[in-house]
Each structure stands twice: as C-alpha cells, then as structure tokens.
Enzyme design. Structure first.
Site, PDB file in Angstrom:
ATOM      1  N   SER A 147       0.852  -1.191   0.000  1.00 29.60           N
ATOM      2  CA  SER A 147       0.000   0.000   0.000  1.00 29.60           C
ATOM      3  C   SER A 147       0.881   1.232   0.000  1.00 29.60           C
ATOM      4  CB  SER A 147      -0.881   0.012   1.257  1.00 29.60           C
ATOM      5  OG  SER A 147      -1.510   1.277   1.395  1.00 29.60           O
ATOM      6  N   TYR A 160      -2.123  -1.453  10.048  1.00 27.89           N
ATOM      7  CA  TYR A 160      -2.185  -1.851   8.630  1.00 27.89           C
ATOM      8  C   TYR A 160      -0.956  -1.366   7.871  1.00 27.89           C
ATOM      9  CZ  TYR A 160      -3.828  -1.534   3.738  1.00 27.89           C
ATOM     10  OH  TYR A 160      -3.953  -1.612   2.369  1.00 27.89           O
TER      11      TYR A 160
HETATM   12  N1  LIG Z   1      -8.473  -0.465  -2.542  1.00 25.45           N
HETATM   13  C1  LIG Z   1      -7.494   0.324  -2.153  1.00 25.45           C
HETATM   14  O1  LIG Z   1      -7.620   1.573  -2.143  1.00 25.45           O
HETATM   15  C2  LIG Z   1      -6.177  -0.248  -1.718  1.00 25.45           C
HETATM   16  C3  LIG Z   1      -5.117   0.654  -1.484  1.00 25.45           C
HETATM   17  C4  LIG Z   1      -3.887   0.144  -1.097  1.00 25.45           C
HETATM   18  C5  LIG Z   1      -3.716  -1.215  -0.942  1.00 25.45           C
HETATM   19  N2  LIG Z   1      -4.771  -2.067  -1.154  1.00 25.45           N
HETATM   20  C6  LIG Z   1      -4.524  -3.479  -0.960  1.00 25.45           C
HETATM   21  O2  LIG Z   1      -5.035  -4.210  -2.053  1.00 25.45           O
HETATM   22  C7  LIG Z   1      -5.412  -5.511  -1.636  1.00 25.45           C
HETATM   23  C8  LIG Z   1      -6.821  -5.835  -2.092  1.00 25.45           C
HETATM   24  O3  LIG Z   1      -7.695  -4.883  -1.524  1.00 25.45           O
HETATM   25  P1  LIG Z   1      -9.157  -4.592  -2.099  1.00 25.45           P
HETATM   26  O4  LIG Z   1      -9.307  -3.118  -2.092  1.00 25.45           O
HETATM   27  O5  LIG Z   1      -9.399  -5.355  -3.332  1.00 25.45           O
HETATM   28  O6  LIG Z   1     -10.043  -5.143  -0.887  1.00 25.45           O
HETATM   29  P2  LIG Z   1     -11.346  -6.085  -0.870  1.00 25.45           P
HETATM   30  O7  LIG Z   1     -11.887  -5.965   0.502  1.00 25.45           O
HETATM   31  O8  LIG Z   1     -12.226  -5.764  -2.025  1.00 25.45           O
HETATM   32  O9  LIG Z   1     -10.735  -7.529  -1.070  1.00 25.45           O
HETATM   33  C9  LIG Z   1      -9.994  -8.197  -0.085  1.00 25.45           C
HETATM   34  C10 LIG Z   1     -10.320  -9.675  -0.151  1.00 25.45           C
HETATM   35  O10 LIG Z   1      -9.538 -10.367   0.836  1.00 25.45           O
HETATM   36  C11 LIG Z   1     -10.364 -11.337   1.457  1.00 25.45           C
HETATM   37  N3  LIG Z   1      -9.860 -11.638   2.808  1.00 25.45           N
HETATM   38  C12 LIG Z   1      -9.902 -10.831   3.885  1.00 25.45           C
HETATM   39  N4  LIG Z   1      -9.413 -11.480   4.964  1.00 25.45           N
HETATM   40  C13 LIG Z   1      -9.044 -12.709   4.550  1.00 25.45           C
HETATM   41  C14 LIG Z   1      -8.484 -13.841   5.196  1.00 25.45           C
HETATM   42  N5  LIG Z   1      -8.212 -13.844   6.512  1.00 25.45           N
HETATM   43  N6  LIG Z   1      -8.238 -14.960   4.475  1.00 25.45           N
HETATM   44  C15 LIG Z   1      -8.524 -14.985   3.144  1.00 25.45           C
HETATM   45  N7  LIG Z   1      -9.072 -13.944   2.480  1.00 25.45           N
HETATM   46  C16 LIG Z   1      -9.328 -12.826   3.169  1.00 25.45           C
HETATM   47  C17 LIG Z   1     -11.746 -10.696   1.492  1.00 25.45           C
HETATM   48  O11 LIG Z   1     -12.776 -11.642   1.655  1.00 25.45           O
HETATM   49  C18 LIG Z   1     -11.792  -9.956   0.157  1.00 25.45           C
HETATM   50  O12 LIG Z   1     -12.363 -10.754  -0.871  1.00 25.45           O
HETATM   51  C19 LIG Z   1      -5.214  -5.532  -0.126  1.00 25.45           C
HETATM   52  O13 LIG Z   1      -3.968  -6.109   0.189  1.00 25.45           O
HETATM   53  C20 LIG Z   1      -5.214  -4.062   0.242  1.00 25.45           C
HETATM   54  O14 LIG Z   1      -4.498  -3.823   1.425  1.00 25.45           O
HETATM   55  C21 LIG Z   1      -5.989  -1.611  -1.542  1.00 25.45           C
END
Ligand SMILES: NC(=O)c1ccc[n+]([C@@H]2O[C@H](COP(=O)([O-])OP(=O)(O)OC[C@H]3O[C@@H](n4cnc5c(N)ncnc54)[C@H](O)[C@@H]3O)[C@@H](O)[C@H]2O)c1
Length: 275
Positions: A147, A160
């Site tokens: 991130s 986080y």
């Molecule tokens: N969306 C953003 O703005 C953003 C920014 C920076 C980083 N990220 C990173 O991108 C990645 C994906 O994020 P996203 O925005 O698609 O989120 P999201 O919530 O849409 O998807 C995350 C997925 O992880 C699964 N998950 C959560 N806990 C779990 C566990 N214990 N075991 C297995 N699966 C699990 C959830 O069910 C979900 O399907 C993450 O690592 C997040 O930190 C996202």
C-alpha cells in the site's frame, strides 16, 4: 525475449483475496493473458461464484489466520493444476470496522495489532514459504500487494500500514534469497483505488482530498492495479525483482500540499503553473 512475454500462457496463478475488488480484477486480467487461475478467499461462496465465470478457474477456501489453511491452499492448487507459477498475495485484513479501530499507536489495541500482523504478515510469510519449493521448480514468482500507506506516514491505520511495510521488507528478503534459484519477488503499492467496497465505505470528503493530491485527473480503479500485477508476474518483468511498483496516480511522488498549490496558482497571473 519473446515478443509476447507479457502473456501468461500456460502459467498457473494463485490469487489470495481473489473474490475482492483488486483480486478479482487481477484474476480476470491474468486469465485474459492466458493464465489458469486459482481464486482463494475467506469469502468462499463468492470465490466459487466468480470462478465459475472464468473457464478452468479453481476456487479455494482460505483463512489467512490459519497456517494449515494456507498450506492446504498451496497444496490444493498444485494438486489441481500440477504446478504453480505465480503467487499473488493480495488479501489483507480490511473493512470499515477494522479501519475504525486502527488509528494511532497511543490508542492501539494489542489484539487488533496482532490480528493485522497475523493475516497480513504471518499469512503472507506462510504462503510464500509453502509456495517457494514449487516456484523453484517452475521458475516462478511472487507479487505482494502492499500500500502507499507503507511508504509514507499518516494519522490513520498504524497497524495496517506498518504490516504492509513489513511485507515490503519480506519481498526484498525473498528476492535476495531466491533470485539465484530463478524465483523473483516484487510488490505493488496501490494508492487509493476505487473498488466497489471502498466506493461504498470511504467518506466522500476524504476521497476528494486524495483526488486533490493525485496527479491524474481521477483515482485509480482495480483494473489499474491488476495491470501492474500482471506485468510483474509476466516474463516481460524477468529482470525486475525485489522492487516496489507504486501504482497511485503519482500521489506519493510530489511535495505535499499539491491541492492547495493548484488552487493558489489557478488565477490568470499564474498561467503556465500547474496547468
Ligand atoms: N483499494 C485500495 O484503495 C487499496 C489501497 C492500497 C492497498 N490495497 C490493498 O489491495 C489488496 C486488495 O484490496 P481490495 O481493495 O481489493 O479489498 P477487498 O476488501 O475488495 O478484497 C480483499 C479480499 O480479501 C479477502 N480476505 C480478507 N481477509 C481474509 C483472510 N483472513 N483470508 C482470506 N481472504 C481474506 C476478502 O474476503 C476480500 O475478498 C489488499 O492487500 C489491500 O491492502 C488496496
């Protein structure tokens, strides 16, 4: 290098959190490029529903807090497809309820800190540990999603953000140890990315603040991150390892306060500044 090195034909890609916004976009992009995809998620019903829409895809139930679940995910993928070429560690402990509890260190609950590290850091480590013997065989690679919060300080999400910084260092450690075995390891650092979950949960005034610091006219979407992951996972990136690819629309690339400077220089007297 083959002209179509960006393609993933014949490669088996395992994506954790593959039922979420960025994970699902990545699964689709990898499949379009020819990969066979395994979608692992704690939301198994959703993973199964999505996998049914991608020819040949496999859905796997995963709980990143449980070591045996992670090891079974790797073993199950290899048993099903006969190999593993790419592990994309994308899942993380997320959600409005978690984010609300994750503020500064002075007010940090130890239980939340431990859970964040269990899912994000230990979960990623165990996945990599279990995948590496298979990646040595295939000459494969790992892409970790971190991130922009891992790269700069903020008043929110101390647990986080520091867990994501730990994953960056794990990325370098794996790259250093396993490059000699033909295995690469990189990270993608998204900035705020408009997934369906975030669009629903993120306060509009804070979204506007981030938009104001973004160099592009709009925030990124899940497909933008998918593209970066698919590139790093492909042979086109064969000379790239131990790196963090920041995909944040340029947010972290400039001096802070850009939005205020844009507003200040928007008058006629300053034509040519920021236009
Ligand atoms: N969306 C953003 O703005 C953003 C920014 C920076 C980083 N990220 C990173 O991108 C990645 C994906 O994020 P996203 O925005 O698609 O989120 P999201 O919530 O849409 O998807 C995350 C997925 O992880 C699964 N998950 C959560 N806990 C779990 C566990 N214990 N075991 C297995 N699966 C699990 C959830 O069910 C979900 O399907 C993450 O690592 C997040 O930190 C996202």
């Amino acid at each position: 290098m083959a002209q179509d090195a960006i393609r993933l034909d014949g490669k088996v890609v395992l994506i954790t959190g593959g039922a979420g916004g960025i994970g699902w976009a990545t699964a689709q992009r990898m499949a379009q490029r020819g990969a066979r995809v395994a979608i692992a998620d704690i939301a198994f019903d959703r993973a199964r529903e999505l996998a049914e829409t991608l020819p040949g895809a496999l859905a796997i139930a995963l709980d990143l807090e449980q070591a045996d679940s992670i090891e079974a995910m790797i073993a199950g993928t290899v048993a099903h497809f006969g190999r593993l070429d790419v592990l994309h560690n994308n899942a993380a402990l997320l959600g409005p309820d978690i984010a609300q509890q994750d503020g500064d260190i002075e007010h940090m609950a130890t239980a939340l800190w431990d859970r964040t590290y269990a899912v994000n850091v230990r979960g990623t480590m165990i996945g990599c540990r279990a995948a590496l013997p298979h990646l040595r065989v295939s000459g494969g690679n790992i892409v970790n999603t971190v991130s922009n919060l891992a790269l700069q300080g903020h008043i929110i999400q101390a647990a986080y953000s520091s867990s994501k910084a730990a994953i960056i260092q794990m990325t370098r450690a794996i790259a250093a140890s396993h490059g000699i075995h033909g295995v690469r390891c990189n990270a993608v650092a998204p900035g705020m990315t408009m997934t369906p979950a975030l669009r629903e949960a993120f306060p509009p005034q804070l979204r506007e603040a981030v938009e104001g610091e973004t160099l592009r006219p709009q925030l990124g979407v899940a497909e933008d991150i998918a593209e970066a992951v698919a590139f790093l996972a492909s042979d086109a990136a064969r000379n790239i390892t131990g790196q963090v690819l920041v995909a944040d629309g340029g947010c972290a690339s400039h001096v802070p306060g850009l939005a205020a400077f844009r507003a200040f220089f928007s008058g006629d007297a300053f034509q040519g500044v920021g236009h």
